[in-house]
Scaffold this motif. Sequence first.
Motif, PDB file in Angstrom:
ATOM      1  N   ALA A 153       0.840  -1.201   0.000  1.00 38.70           N
ATOM      2  CA  ALA A 153       0.000   0.000   0.000  1.00 38.70           C
ATOM      3  C   ALA A 153       0.875   1.253   0.000  1.00 38.70           C
ATOM      4  O   ALA A 153       0.527   2.259  -0.613  1.00 38.70           O
ATOM      5  CB  ALA A 153      -0.932  -0.009   1.211  1.00 38.70           C
TER       6      ALA A 153
ATOM      7  N   CYS B 111      -6.922  -3.971  -0.293  1.00 41.94           N
ATOM      8  CA  CYS B 111      -7.829  -2.812  -0.479  1.00 41.94           C
ATOM      9  C   CYS B 111      -7.061  -1.501  -0.428  1.00 41.94           C
ATOM     10  O   CYS B 111      -7.341  -0.582  -1.192  1.00 41.94           O
ATOM     11  CB  CYS B 111      -8.925  -2.833   0.589  1.00 41.94           C
ATOM     12  SG  CYS B 111     -10.140  -4.144   0.325  1.00 41.94           S
ATOM     13  N   ALA B 112      -6.078  -1.423   0.455  1.00 41.66           N
ATOM     14  CA  ALA B 112      -5.262  -0.204   0.545  1.00 41.66           C
ATOM     15  C   ALA B 112      -4.429  -0.007  -0.729  1.00 41.66           C
ATOM     16  O   ALA B 112      -4.239   1.128  -1.174  1.00 41.66           O
ATOM     17  CB  ALA B 112      -4.348  -0.271   1.773  1.00 41.66           C
TER      18      ALA B 112
ATOM     19  N   LYS C  91      -6.818   1.395  -3.389  1.00 44.61           N
ATOM     20  CA  LYS C  91      -7.099   2.813  -3.118  1.00 44.61           C
ATOM     21  C   LYS C  91      -5.898   3.688  -3.474  1.00 44.61           C
ATOM     22  O   LYS C  91      -6.036   4.735  -4.094  1.00 44.61           O
ATOM     23  CB  LYS C  91      -7.494   3.021  -1.667  1.00 44.61           C
ATOM     24  CG  LYS C  91      -8.875   2.492  -1.350  1.00 44.61           C
ATOM     25  CD  LYS C  91      -9.189   2.649   0.127  1.00 44.61           C
ATOM     26  CE  LYS C  91     -10.532   2.018   0.440  1.00 44.61           C
ATOM     27  NZ  LYS C  91     -10.806   2.009   1.887  1.00 44.61           N
TER      28      LYS C  91
ATOM     29  N   SER D 273      -5.386   3.984  -7.301  1.00 47.06           N
ATOM     30  CA  SER D 273      -6.417   4.695  -8.042  1.00 47.06           C
ATOM     31  C   SER D 273      -6.557   6.168  -7.678  1.00 47.06           C
ATOM     32  O   SER D 273      -7.402   6.864  -8.221  1.00 47.06           O
ATOM     33  CB  SER D 273      -7.761   3.983  -7.899  1.00 47.06           C
ATOM     34  OG  SER D 273      -8.094   3.823  -6.543  1.00 47.06           O
ATOM     35  N   ARG D 274      -5.725   6.678  -6.797  1.00 46.65           N
ATOM     36  CA  ARG D 274      -5.783   8.116  -6.445  1.00 46.65           C
ATOM     37  C   ARG D 274      -5.171   8.961  -7.503  1.00 46.65           C
ATOM     38  O   ARG D 274      -4.357   8.726  -8.241  1.00 46.65           O
ATOM     39  CB  ARG D 274      -5.051   8.363  -5.137  1.00 46.65           C
ATOM     40  CG  ARG D 274      -5.835   7.849  -3.968  1.00 46.65           C
ATOM     41  CD  ARG D 274      -5.223   8.273  -2.659  1.00 46.65           C
ATOM     42  NE  ARG D 274      -5.963   7.625  -1.607  1.00 46.65           N
ATOM     43  CZ  ARG D 274      -5.397   7.010  -0.579  1.00 46.65           C
ATOM     44  NH1 ARG D 274      -4.104   7.010  -0.438  1.00 46.65           N
ATOM     45  NH2 ARG D 274      -6.123   6.423   0.316  1.00 46.65           N
TER      46      ARG D 274
END
Length: 160
Positions: free
Chosen positions: A124, A152-153, A156, A159-160
């Motif tokens: 992440a 999940c991290a 995220k 995709s930022r």
Amino acid sequence: MILGHAEQRGRGETDEMVAKKSAAALAAGLRPVICVGENERDKDGGHFAYLKKNVKESLARVAPADASRVVIAYDPLWAIGNAEAPQPPVIREAVIFVRKTLAEMWGRDRALKTRIIYGGSVTAESAGAIAKGAGVQGLLPGRASVQPEEFCAIIKAFSR
């Protein structure tokens, strides 16, 4: 379908075997993810000869018309299992080199239509920097993919 992953190559899977499996996957209507990457990196750039051979031989049975149907995962063996992924400029350099090799094989337009992703100690913490500075269109997380919070991290952060 992931082909040519380091674990399989460690068990004896060769570039020729990956090429045969890639052709079979395409013939069956599948979209193979073909892993390529050098065993080690040296200051003098000698690793690029290995990477070029690895790309050309692993994709030897993929027709130029199928370039957009494969995904190339730059997955350097020297980065797998490390606490940190390589810095984005290191990944970007290899991705540019892989894309140049694809252009030599299939032509510039087809090389640009081929998706290249990165795998090798993705976390992440590294995903965001890789997304912004490595020139890849996705990630192939290894051990992090079986840890739900970490996975999940990564999504995220990328995709930022």
